[in-house]
Write a protein that holds these residues in place. Structure first.
Motif, PDB file in Angstrom:
ATOM      1  N   ILE A 151     -14.342   7.818   1.840  1.00 61.94           N
ATOM      2  CA  ILE A 151     -15.678   7.473   2.278  1.00 61.94           C
ATOM      3  C   ILE A 151     -15.620   6.694   3.786  1.00 61.94           C
ATOM      4  N   GLU A 152     -15.940   7.282   4.911  1.00 60.08           N
ATOM      5  CA  GLU A 152     -16.022   6.495   5.801  1.00 60.08           C
ATOM      6  C   GLU A 152     -17.358   6.273   6.528  1.00 60.08           C
ATOM      7  N   ARG A 153     -17.721   5.350   6.968  1.00 62.05           N
ATOM      8  CA  ARG A 153     -19.001   5.118   7.532  1.00 62.05           C
ATOM      9  C   ARG A 153     -19.158   5.375   8.968  1.00 62.05           C
ATOM     10  N   GLU A 154     -18.117   5.543   9.796  1.00 68.96           N
ATOM     11  CA  GLU A 154     -18.109   6.039  11.129  1.00 68.96           C
ATOM     12  C   GLU A 154     -17.941   7.552  11.312  1.00 68.96           C
ATOM     13  N   ALA A 155     -18.184   8.165  12.395  1.00 68.89           N
ATOM     14  CA  ALA A 155     -18.036   9.382  12.743  1.00 68.89           C
ATOM     15  C   ALA A 155     -16.629   9.954  12.529  1.00 68.89           C
ATOM     16  N   ILE A 158     -12.317   5.994  -2.385  1.00 72.57           N
ATOM     17  CA  ILE A 158     -11.805   4.829  -1.255  1.00 72.57           C
ATOM     18  C   ILE A 158     -12.679   4.708  -0.358  1.00 72.57           C
ATOM     19  N   VAL A 159     -13.428   3.501  -0.154  1.00 74.92           N
ATOM     20  CA  VAL A 159     -14.321   3.184   0.620  1.00 74.92           C
ATOM     21  C   VAL A 159     -13.806   2.540   1.836  1.00 74.92           C
ATOM     22  N   GLY A 160     -13.752   3.308   3.086  1.00 76.31           N
ATOM     23  CA  GLY A 160     -13.105   2.708   4.102  1.00 76.31           C
ATOM     24  C   GLY A 160     -11.740   3.796   4.664  1.00 76.31           C
ATOM     25  N   GLY A 161     -12.143   4.340   5.755  1.00 75.50           N
ATOM     26  CA  GLY A 161     -10.939   5.100   6.164  1.00 75.50           C
ATOM     27  C   GLY A 161     -10.192   4.636   7.194  1.00 75.50           C
ATOM     28  N   GLY A 162      -9.781   3.326   7.155  1.00 78.81           N
ATOM     29  CA  GLY A 162      -8.869   2.266   7.930  1.00 78.81           C
ATOM     30  C   GLY A 162      -7.585   2.534   7.491  1.00 78.81           C
ATOM     31  N   TYR A 163      -6.621   1.400   7.987  1.00 79.30           N
ATOM     32  CA  TYR A 163      -5.080   1.650   7.585  1.00 79.30           C
ATOM     33  C   TYR A 163      -5.047   1.563   5.965  1.00 79.30           C
ATOM     34  N   ILE A 164      -5.661   0.567   5.288  1.00 76.20           N
ATOM     35  CA  ILE A 164      -5.618   0.397   3.761  1.00 76.20           C
ATOM     36  C   ILE A 164      -6.106   1.682   3.141  1.00 76.20           C
ATOM     37  N   GLY A 165      -7.148   2.290   3.372  1.00 76.85           N
ATOM     38  CA  GLY A 165      -7.708   3.443   2.621  1.00 76.85           C
ATOM     39  C   GLY A 165      -6.858   4.561   3.105  1.00 76.85           C
ATOM     40  N   LEU A 166      -6.337   4.821   4.237  1.00 74.73           N
ATOM     41  CA  LEU A 166      -5.404   6.009   4.376  1.00 74.73           C
ATOM     42  C   LEU A 166      -4.004   5.668   3.556  1.00 74.73           C
ATOM     43  N   GLU A 167      -3.607   4.707   4.045  1.00 77.97           N
ATOM     44  CA  GLU A 167      -2.049   4.540   3.295  1.00 77.97           C
ATOM     45  C   GLU A 167      -2.403   4.603   1.507  1.00 77.97           C
ATOM     46  N   VAL A 168      -3.222   4.057   1.253  1.00 75.62           N
ATOM     47  CA  VAL A 168      -3.634   4.070  -0.365  1.00 75.62           C
ATOM     48  C   VAL A 168      -3.794   5.498  -0.672  1.00 75.62           C
ATOM     49  N   LEU A 184      -5.216 -10.094  16.219  1.00 74.05           N
ATOM     50  CA  LEU A 184      -4.209  -9.042  15.748  1.00 74.05           C
ATOM     51  C   LEU A 184      -4.012  -9.317  14.450  1.00 74.05           C
ATOM     52  N   GLU A 185      -3.881  -8.199  13.742  1.00 75.02           N
ATOM     53  CA  GLU A 185      -3.677  -8.257  12.245  1.00 75.02           C
ATOM     54  C   GLU A 185      -2.319  -7.377  11.973  1.00 75.02           C
ATOM     55  N   SER A 186      -1.295  -8.151  12.259  1.00 72.58           N
ATOM     56  CA  SER A 186       0.101  -7.065  12.052  1.00 72.58           C
ATOM     57  C   SER A 186       0.948  -8.000  11.869  1.00 72.58           C
ATOM     58  N   SER A 228       0.708  -1.049   0.199  1.00 73.09           N
ATOM     59  CA  SER A 228      -0.094  -0.022   0.174  1.00 73.09           C
ATOM     60  C   SER A 228       0.649   1.351  -0.123  1.00 73.09           C
ATOM     61  N   LYS A 229       2.027   1.046   0.040  1.00 73.50           N
ATOM     62  CA  LYS A 229       3.248   2.213   0.191  1.00 73.50           C
ATOM     63  C   LYS A 229       3.977   2.503  -0.892  1.00 73.50           C
ATOM     64  N   ALA A 230       5.162   1.583  -0.650  1.00 71.02           N
ATOM     65  CA  ALA A 230       6.378   1.925  -1.657  1.00 71.02           C
ATOM     66  C   ALA A 230       6.038   1.196  -3.100  1.00 71.02           C
TER      67      ALA A 230
HETATM   68  P1  NAP Z   1      -9.539  -1.654   8.950  1.00 76.02           P
HETATM   69  O1  NAP Z   1      -8.287  -0.979   9.457  1.00 76.02           O
HETATM   70  O2  NAP Z   1     -10.540  -2.576   9.536  1.00 76.02           O
HETATM   71  O3  NAP Z   1     -10.386  -0.555   8.601  1.00 76.02           O
HETATM   72  C1  NAP Z   1     -11.683  -0.731   7.695  1.00 76.02           C
HETATM   73  C2  NAP Z   1     -12.391   0.670   7.836  1.00 76.02           C
HETATM   74  O4  NAP Z   1     -13.340   0.612   6.946  1.00 76.02           O
HETATM   75  C3  NAP Z   1     -12.998   0.723   8.976  1.00 76.02           C
HETATM   76  O5  NAP Z   1     -12.836   2.129   9.621  1.00 76.02           O
HETATM   77  C4  NAP Z   1     -14.605   0.555   8.989  1.00 76.02           C
HETATM   78  O6  NAP Z   1     -15.231   1.253   9.818  1.00 76.02           O
HETATM   79  C5  NAP Z   1     -14.739   1.005   7.637  1.00 76.02           C
HETATM   80  N1  NAP Z   1     -15.831   0.318   6.963  1.00 76.02           N
HETATM   81  C6  NAP Z   1     -16.456  -1.084   7.226  1.00 76.02           C
HETATM   82  N2  NAP Z   1     -17.348  -1.406   6.257  1.00 76.02           N
HETATM   83  C7  NAP Z   1     -17.656   0.027   5.685  1.00 76.02           C
HETATM   84  C8  NAP Z   1     -18.526   0.554   5.005  1.00 76.02           C
HETATM   85  N3  NAP Z   1     -19.496  -0.302   4.378  1.00 76.02           N
HETATM   86  N4  NAP Z   1     -18.564   1.851   4.366  1.00 76.02           N
HETATM   87  C9  NAP Z   1     -17.547   2.359   4.869  1.00 76.02           C
HETATM   88  N5  NAP Z   1     -16.718   2.275   5.590  1.00 76.02           N
HETATM   89  C10 NAP Z   1     -16.746   1.083   6.071  1.00 76.02           C
HETATM   90  O7  NAP Z   1      -9.122  -2.580   7.739  1.00 76.02           O
HETATM   91  P2  NAP Z   1      -8.448  -2.183   6.100  1.00 76.02           P
HETATM   92  O8  NAP Z   1      -8.247  -0.865   6.173  1.00 76.02           O
HETATM   93  O9  NAP Z   1      -9.425  -2.882   5.149  1.00 76.02           O
HETATM   94  O10 NAP Z   1      -7.406  -3.174   6.254  1.00 76.02           O
HETATM   95  C11 NAP Z   1      -7.408  -4.474   6.047  1.00 76.02           C
HETATM   96  C12 NAP Z   1      -6.275  -5.324   6.587  1.00 76.02           C
HETATM   97  O11 NAP Z   1      -4.988  -5.111   6.188  1.00 76.02           O
HETATM   98  C13 NAP Z   1      -6.395  -5.447   8.096  1.00 76.02           C
HETATM   99  O12 NAP Z   1      -5.672  -6.491   8.421  1.00 76.02           O
HETATM  100  C14 NAP Z   1      -5.233  -4.268   8.468  1.00 76.02           C
HETATM  101  O13 NAP Z   1      -4.592  -4.508   9.621  1.00 76.02           O
HETATM  102  C15 NAP Z   1      -4.372  -4.611   7.425  1.00 76.02           C
HETATM  103  N6  NAP Z   1      -3.392  -3.555   6.865  1.00 76.02           N
HETATM  104  C16 NAP Z   1      -2.591  -2.697   8.156  1.00 76.02           C
HETATM  105  C17 NAP Z   1      -1.863  -1.869   7.994  1.00 76.02           C
HETATM  106  C18 NAP Z   1      -0.753  -1.217   8.961  1.00 76.02           C
HETATM  107  O14 NAP Z   1      -0.968  -2.075   9.975  1.00 76.02           O
HETATM  108  N7  NAP Z   1      -0.183  -0.180   8.955  1.00 76.02           N
HETATM  109  C19 NAP Z   1      -1.920  -1.093   6.701  1.00 76.02           C
HETATM  110  C20 NAP Z   1      -2.733  -1.730   5.520  1.00 76.02           C
HETATM  111  C21 NAP Z   1      -3.318  -2.762   5.980  1.00 76.02           C
HETATM  112  P3  NAP Z   1     -15.742   0.144  11.457  1.00 76.02           P
HETATM  113  O15 NAP Z   1     -14.734   0.329  12.199  1.00 76.02           O
HETATM  114  O16 NAP Z   1     -17.138   0.730  11.540  1.00 76.02           O
HETATM  115  O17 NAP Z   1     -15.998  -1.265  10.725  1.00 76.02           O
END
Ligand code: NAP
Ligand code: FAD
Length: 411
Positions: A175-179, A151-161, A294-296, A49-51
């Motif tokens: 686009i993030e579902r949460e607040a 990008i749907v999802g503001g988690g690690y994947i979403g923000l790194e990409v 844990l996912e790491s 997702s980075k380099a």
């Molecule tokens: P993640 O970190 O769990 O983030 C997913 C995000 O998407 C959460 O904020 C989630 O909100 C949101 N979401 C869920 N359903 C949604 C919907 N229908 N519409 C909009 N937003 C929604 O998972 P990820 O970013 O997809 O990462 C996938 C895997 O890769 C994980 O195992 C992660 O640990 C790994 N990864 C890790 C790193 C790192 O450690 N630096 C980097 C990249 C990937 P909710 O909280 O409400 O579910």
């Protein structure tokens, strides 16, 4: 336990690859076979997702070890092969092609798969996920300068990409579902910091956003939200979490919760079977009776060490504090611990300066620390979590005092 035992590892990912090397390092010399359904030798995913997206790392550089290493250490790595079933009575695994392989010890290291969205249009072209090398290659190809990425999802994947795509010159909307962003994995102060950072870098962020459907004929052209908003795009990335690949274990009757339940040696409810990495539901001794998935990478390598020790008869390694990292733009985020039962937070440093830490405490004990470009806070916080030393909240917040000196001296 025996250094001569026959070992089969299912999953040639980070955990499976690390375990194979660790076993040989600890003196195991029995037959050792790693079976992976991807076409690659075990590799690291973090650069995907980075380099890799930014063109700063090649696919070849991702391998944990090269082919020569496995040959030299007599480790059979079968790539492109899927394990279809486990027979616990006869201690065999069966490959999708029908071949049966015997084991004395079996290790499940099958990782996790991206959660999929069940909304209309989710099958359109150019709606991508990111887990493996082929996904990253497809995404890199799609991330052409000037294109619009949703990008749907503001988690690690979403923000790194998002950060990588901005560096490549795309227009990006998250686009993030949460607040708030990073809702599952980080605190509010940190989420606010990353939101500002991404906005400063030109990323549009939409929170509290419920996805309605994707629009397009063959290729996606827009994302629609339930409140009527429409986000035009040329490419969409879905990063909404990962689910444990525990179906083989469930079919074999192993005890599963959110992943395969294991003990402190990463042993499952069957003493001949271990489970490690993203797919295991494991104890966290640093937090008493807590279990967690844990996912790491640090988790994968820690559990690989636990299994290698258990199999060759070494003492169980000391419990580690879980930790995580993420790189976005110039910021290095390092997190130690998980803020279970925290009842207060101390922010050390100034988020506006881009270098600060959020300590999470229960009373006077640190349970987690999130450090943005502040490695000394990461180190100090990790030490506090491990030692369970009482700390002074005032000293912790005081930048004129070193973080590691915030521990209260017991008279
Ligand atoms: P993640 O970190 O769990 O983030 C997913 C995000 O998407 C959460 O904020 C989630 O909100 C949101 N979401 C869920 N359903 C949604 C919907 N229908 N519409 C909009 N937003 C929604 O998972 P990820 O970013 O997809 O990462 C996938 C895997 O890769 C994980 O195992 C992660 O640990 C790994 N990864 C890790 C790193 C790192 O450690 N630096 C980097 C990249 C990937 P909710 O909280 O409400 O579910
Ligand atoms: P995996 O590495 O996913 O390996 C599991 C393997 O098993 C896969 O190859 C899978 O195809 C295979 N498999 C599954 N079922 C079968 C079967 N039946 N037969 C044969 N093979 C099978 N972590 C961090 O700590 N820091 C980061 O910065 C970071 N960045 C990441 C970036 C991305 C894009 C992704 C996707 C993940 C990132 N992670 C990061 C998470 C980290 O990569 C995972 O935690 C780690 O890979 C877990 O290792 P694992 O071996 O459990 O799973």
């Amino acid at each position: 336990m025996s250094i001569e035992s026959r070992i089969v590892i299912i999953g040639a990912g980070h955990a499976g690859g690390a375990l194979a090397a660790q076993l040989r390092e600890y003196g195991h010399r029995g037959p050792l076979c790693v079976i992976g359904d991807e076409a690659h030798l075990p590799y690291q995913r973090p650069p995907l997702s980075k380099a890799v997206l930014k063109g700063a790392a090649t696919i070849d550089s991702l391998s944990l070890k090269n082919a020569g290493y496995y040959q030299e250490h007599d480790i059979e790595v079968r790539t492109g092969q899927t394990v279809a079933a486990i027979d616990r009575d006869t201690r065999h695994v069966t490959l999708a092609g029908g071949e049966a392989l015997p084991y004395d010890y079996l290790v499940l290291a099958t990782g996790a798969r991206p959660r999929q969205l069940a909304v209309p249009g989710a099958g359109l072209d150019n709606i991508l996920a990111l887990r493996g090398i082929e996904d990253a290659q497809r995404l890199k190809e799609a991330l052409q300068p000037g294109r619009r990425l949703a990008i749907v999802g503001g988690g690690y994947i979403g923000l790194e990409v998002a950060a990588s795509a901005r560096a490549l010159g795309l227009e990006v909307t998250v686009i993030e579902r949460e607040a708030r962003l990073l809702a599952r994995v980080a605190s509010a102060p940190l989420a606010e910091f990353f939101e500002r950072l991404h906005q400063q870098q030109g990323v549009q962020i939409i929170r509290n956003a419920c996805l309605s459907h994707f629009e397009g004929d063959t290729c996606v052209t827009a994302v629609h939200l339930e409140d009527g908003q429409r986000i035009d795009c040329d490419v969409a990335l879905v990063g909404v979490g990962a689910l444990p690949r525990d179906e083989l274990a469930r079919a074999a009757g192993l005890h599963c919760e959110n992943g395969v339940v294991v003990d402190g040696d990463a042993r499952t409810s069957d003493p001949a079977i271990f489970a490690i990495g993203d797919m295991s539901w494991r104890p966290l001794p640093v937090y008493g009776e807590r279990m967690f998935r844990l996912e790491s990478v640090p988790n994968a390598t820690e559990q690989a060490r636990q299994v290698a020790c258990a199999i060759v008869g070494k003492p169980r390694p000391a419990a580690e504090v879980p930790w995580f990292w993420s790189d976005q733009y110039e910021v290095k985020l390092q997190i130690a611990g998980i803020p279970f039962d925290a009842d207060r937070q101390v922010v050390r440093g100034d988020p506006a300066q881009g270098k600060f830490a959020v300590y999470h405490l229960r009373g006077e004990r640190v349970v987690a620390v999130e450090a943005a470009s502040s490695p000394l806070d990461f180190i100090a916080g990790k030490q506090f979590i491990l030692s369970q030393a009482a700390v002074s909240l005032e000293k912790l917040a005081d930048m004129s005092i070193k973080a590691k000196e915030a521990a209260l001296v017991v008279a």
